[in-house]
Design a protein around this motif. Structure first.
Motif, mmCIF file in Angstrom:
data_model
loop_
_atom_site.group_PDB
_atom_site.id
_atom_site.type_symbol
_atom_site.label_atom_id
_atom_site.label_comp_id
_atom_site.label_asym_id
_atom_site.label_seq_id
_atom_site.Cartn_x
_atom_site.Cartn_y
_atom_site.Cartn_z
ATOM 1 N N ALA A 131 43.038 36.248 31.094
ATOM 2 C CA ALA A 131 43.705 35.323 32.014
ATOM 3 C C ALA A 131 44.862 35.991 32.747
ATOM 4 C CB ALA A 131 44.207 34.100 31.247
ATOM 5 N N LYS A 132 45.388 37.044 32.169
ATOM 6 C CA LYS A 132 46.515 37.754 32.794
ATOM 7 C C LYS A 132 46.043 38.793 33.808
ATOM 8 C CE LYS A 132 49.526 37.154 28.748
ATOM 9 N NZ LYS A 132 48.625 36.218 28.052
ATOM 10 N N THR A 133 44.810 39.272 33.656
ATOM 11 C CA THR A 133 44.289 40.298 34.573
ATOM 12 C C THR A 133 43.236 39.749 35.529
ATOM 13 O OG1 THR A 133 42.592 40.955 32.973
ATOM 14 C CG2 THR A 133 44.716 42.110 32.880
ATOM 15 N N GLY A 134 42.560 38.664 35.122
ATOM 16 C CA GLY A 134 41.462 38.121 35.912
ATOM 17 C C GLY A 134 40.152 38.790 35.557
ATOM 18 N N GLN A 237 34.682 35.826 49.105
ATOM 19 C CA GLN A 237 35.275 37.169 49.182
ATOM 20 C C GLN A 237 36.478 37.221 50.118
ATOM 21 O OE1 GLN A 237 31.613 39.216 50.214
ATOM 22 N NE2 GLN A 237 31.470 40.142 48.170
ATOM 23 N N GLN A 238 36.552 36.279 51.045
ATOM 24 C CA GLN A 238 37.676 36.215 51.974
ATOM 25 C C GLN A 238 38.752 35.223 51.527
ATOM 26 O OE1 GLN A 238 38.022 38.280 54.639
ATOM 27 N NE2 GLN A 238 36.166 39.241 53.802
ATOM 28 N N ALA A 239 38.564 34.610 50.364
ATOM 29 C CA ALA A 239 39.507 33.598 49.888
ATOM 30 C C ALA A 239 40.805 34.236 49.412
ATOM 31 C CB ALA A 239 38.869 32.789 48.763
ATOM 32 N N ASP A 240 41.826 33.409 49.280
ATOM 33 C CA ASP A 240 43.112 33.877 48.748
ATOM 34 C C ASP A 240 43.066 34.013 47.227
ATOM 35 O OD1 ASP A 240 44.450 33.827 51.311
ATOM 36 O OD2 ASP A 240 44.415 31.643 51.149
ATOM 37 N N GLU A 241 42.295 33.131 46.588
ATOM 38 C CA GLU A 241 42.134 33.170 45.138
ATOM 39 C C GLU A 241 40.742 32.673 44.785
ATOM 40 O OE1 GLU A 241 45.092 31.324 42.579
ATOM 41 O OE2 GLU A 241 46.471 31.144 44.277
ATOM 42 N N ALA A 242 40.344 32.932 43.549
ATOM 43 C CA ALA A 242 39.133 32.348 42.986
ATOM 44 C C ALA A 242 39.365 32.171 41.491
ATOM 45 C CB ALA A 242 37.920 33.235 43.244
ATOM 46 N N VAL A 251 41.193 27.672 32.485
ATOM 47 C CA VAL A 251 41.211 28.118 33.885
ATOM 48 C C VAL A 251 41.308 29.636 33.861
ATOM 49 C CG1 VAL A 251 42.400 28.025 36.108
ATOM 50 C CG2 VAL A 251 42.358 25.994 34.622
ATOM 51 N N MET A 252 40.287 30.310 34.383
ATOM 52 C CA MET A 252 40.240 31.771 34.319
ATOM 53 C C MET A 252 40.189 32.350 35.736
ATOM 54 S SD MET A 252 40.242 34.496 32.454
ATOM 55 C CE MET A 252 39.964 33.772 30.823
ATOM 56 N N PRO A 253 41.208 33.124 36.137
ATOM 57 C CA PRO A 253 41.207 33.708 37.487
ATOM 58 C C PRO A 253 40.075 34.713 37.686
ATOM 59 C CG PRO A 253 43.398 33.785 36.486
ATOM 60 C CD PRO A 253 42.433 33.410 35.394
ATOM 61 N N VAL A 254 39.534 34.742 38.891
ATOM 62 C CA VAL A 254 38.533 35.729 39.307
ATOM 63 C C VAL A 254 39.175 36.620 40.354
ATOM 64 C CG1 VAL A 254 36.337 36.068 40.498
ATOM 65 C CG2 VAL A 254 36.580 34.213 38.829
ATOM 66 N N VAL A 255 39.136 37.935 40.144
ATOM 67 C CA VAL A 255 39.840 38.855 41.047
ATOM 68 C C VAL A 255 38.892 39.764 41.828
ATOM 69 C CG1 VAL A 255 41.956 38.826 39.666
ATOM 70 C CG2 VAL A 255 40.190 40.535 39.176
ATOM 71 N N ILE A 257 34.624 39.797 43.462
ATOM 72 C CA ILE A 257 33.293 39.209 43.602
ATOM 73 C C ILE A 257 32.396 40.216 44.316
ATOM 74 C CG2 ILE A 257 31.933 37.311 44.540
ATOM 75 C CD1 ILE A 257 34.501 35.617 44.528
ATOM 76 N N ASP A 258 31.357 40.636 43.633
ATOM 77 C CA ASP A 258 30.429 41.632 44.193
ATOM 78 C C ASP A 258 31.170 42.843 44.763
ATOM 79 O OD1 ASP A 258 27.947 40.737 43.527
ATOM 80 O OD2 ASP A 258 27.493 39.811 45.462
ATOM 81 N N GLY A 259 32.158 43.317 44.048
ATOM 82 C CA GLY A 259 32.893 44.511 44.441
ATOM 83 C C GLY A 259 34.021 44.283 45.414
ATOM 84 N N ALA A 260 34.147 43.083 45.983
ATOM 85 C CA ALA A 260 35.220 42.784 46.936
ATOM 86 C C ALA A 260 36.417 42.202 46.202
ATOM 87 C CB ALA A 260 34.734 41.804 47.995
ATOM 88 N N THR A 261 37.585 42.764 46.459
ATOM 89 C CA THR A 261 38.807 42.281 45.834
ATOM 90 C C THR A 261 39.213 40.939 46.439
ATOM 91 O OG1 THR A 261 39.586 44.521 45.411
ATOM 92 C CG2 THR A 261 41.249 42.784 45.436
ATOM 93 N N ILE A 262 39.583 40.013 45.577
ATOM 94 C CA ILE A 262 40.008 38.686 46.017
ATOM 95 C C ILE A 262 41.531 38.653 46.082
ATOM 96 C CG2 ILE A 262 39.852 36.205 45.621
ATOM 97 C CD1 ILE A 262 37.167 37.737 46.101
ATOM 98 N N GLY A 263 42.048 38.304 47.255
ATOM 99 C CA GLY A 263 43.501 38.242 47.423
ATOM 100 C C GLY A 263 44.148 39.572 47.137
ATOM 101 N N THR A 264 45.115 39.547 46.248
ATOM 102 C CA THR A 264 45.845 40.766 45.884
ATOM 103 C C THR A 264 45.172 41.543 44.764
ATOM 104 O OG1 THR A 264 47.210 39.590 44.255
ATOM 105 C CG2 THR A 264 48.024 39.660 46.548
#
Length: 287
Positions: A131-134, A237-242, A251-255, A257-264
């Motif tokens: 949850a801390k790393t996504g 993939q273009q979202a600010d968060e997932a 609630v588990m952050p996703v950082v 998706i298919d190799g694309a970085t989400i947000g930061t």
């Protein structure tokens, strides 16, 4: 000490627990299940899980084996006997064991449902390092049957999806049908664009998540905007968060998706805040 499980009215050491080879859960995946999280030794979202269980049983025309007050006491007894502080309880109800294999349903007057429960102790569940790393997810085709709203034990394809993700160096998979994300292999999926949380609306296409319902309620109470609609992998993939939600990950952050970085590339403020709220409120309301 051996884990104590529950099988058809008996509390038993796990090595002594058995189910018939003719049980339709084993032969036909003819059964439903629920997983209830345990936090601080109490059950979270229990009424929601029991309401969904009743709906799943009704949709498959499986006889309800016990009143849910009785199931609550069984859950509590298993928590007590196994000294579970953090973790979960798995409950499975099948159509039973008629004594032979047949596609036709057995007579419910002579074949009673099989009821099995067991605990899984997971210390540190609420403070999961993930949850801390996504987590990272990949996209896969959704080829499951059309009644995903029923929480059945037909979990072969979600299991295959987990393994596809593992082979790709990811943590999980999001399933896609007709160009839009349905859900994760064992969770509901969300993206955040600006101040809006976006997730697919309820239908037969996805599981009606109990954690999903609670999180969306908490989000609205916190004055967050929620939009229920389909979204694509490209949009995600273009979202600010997932993030994803489930009874075992909250609630588990996703950082990624298919190799694309989400947000930061790190867990975003919306997901982090929702996780905080969910854990705080769920512990307060736990039974």
């Amino acid at each position: 000490m051996s884990r104590i499980v529950y099988v058809n009215g008996e509390y038993l050491p796990e090595e002594e627990a058995t189910v018939s080879i003719f049980d339709r859960g084993f032969l036909m995946a003819d059964g439903v299940y629920e997983v209830t999280a345990v936090l601080e030794g109490k059950l979270t979202d229990f009424p929601g899980h029991m309401a969904r269980l009743e709906r799943s049983l009704a949709e498959l025309d499986i006889q309800k084996p016990a009143e849910f007050d009785d199931l609550l006491e069984i859950h509590r007894e298993l928590v007590r006997r196994n000294d579970v502080v953090e973790g979960g309880i798995y409950l499975q109800i099948t159509r039973g064991a008629p004594g032979d294999r047949d596609f036709a349903f057995p007579d419910p007057e002579t074949t009673k449902p099989t009821v099995v429960l067991f605990t899984q102790s997971k210390p540190g569940l609420a403070n999961s390092p993930a949850a801390k790393t996504g987590i990272k997810v990949i996209a896969i085709d959704d080829i499951r049957w059309g009644r995903r709203d029923i929480k059945t034990v037909q979990l072969l394809y979600p299991s295959m999806g987990k393994m596809m993700a593992k082979a790709a160096g990811a943590d999980d998979a999001w399933m896609v049908q007709d160009g839009a994300v349905t859900e994760g292999t064992s969770n509901n999926a969300y993206i955040v664009k600006g101040c809006t949380i976006i997730t697919r609306g309820l239908s037969n296409d996805i599981l009606h998540g109990i954690t999903r319902a609670a999180v969306l309620r908490f989000a609205e109470e916190a004055q967050m905007q929620v939009e229920e609609r389909p979204f694509t992998i490209a949009e995600a993939q273009q979202a600010d968060e997932a993030f994803v939600t489930s009874a075992s990950t909250f609630v588990m952050p996703v950082v990624e998706i298919d190799g694309a970085t989400i947000g930061t590339g790190t867990p975003g403020p919306v997901a982090k805040r929702l996780r905080e709220i969910y854990l705080e409120e769920s512990i307060k309301a736990a039974v």
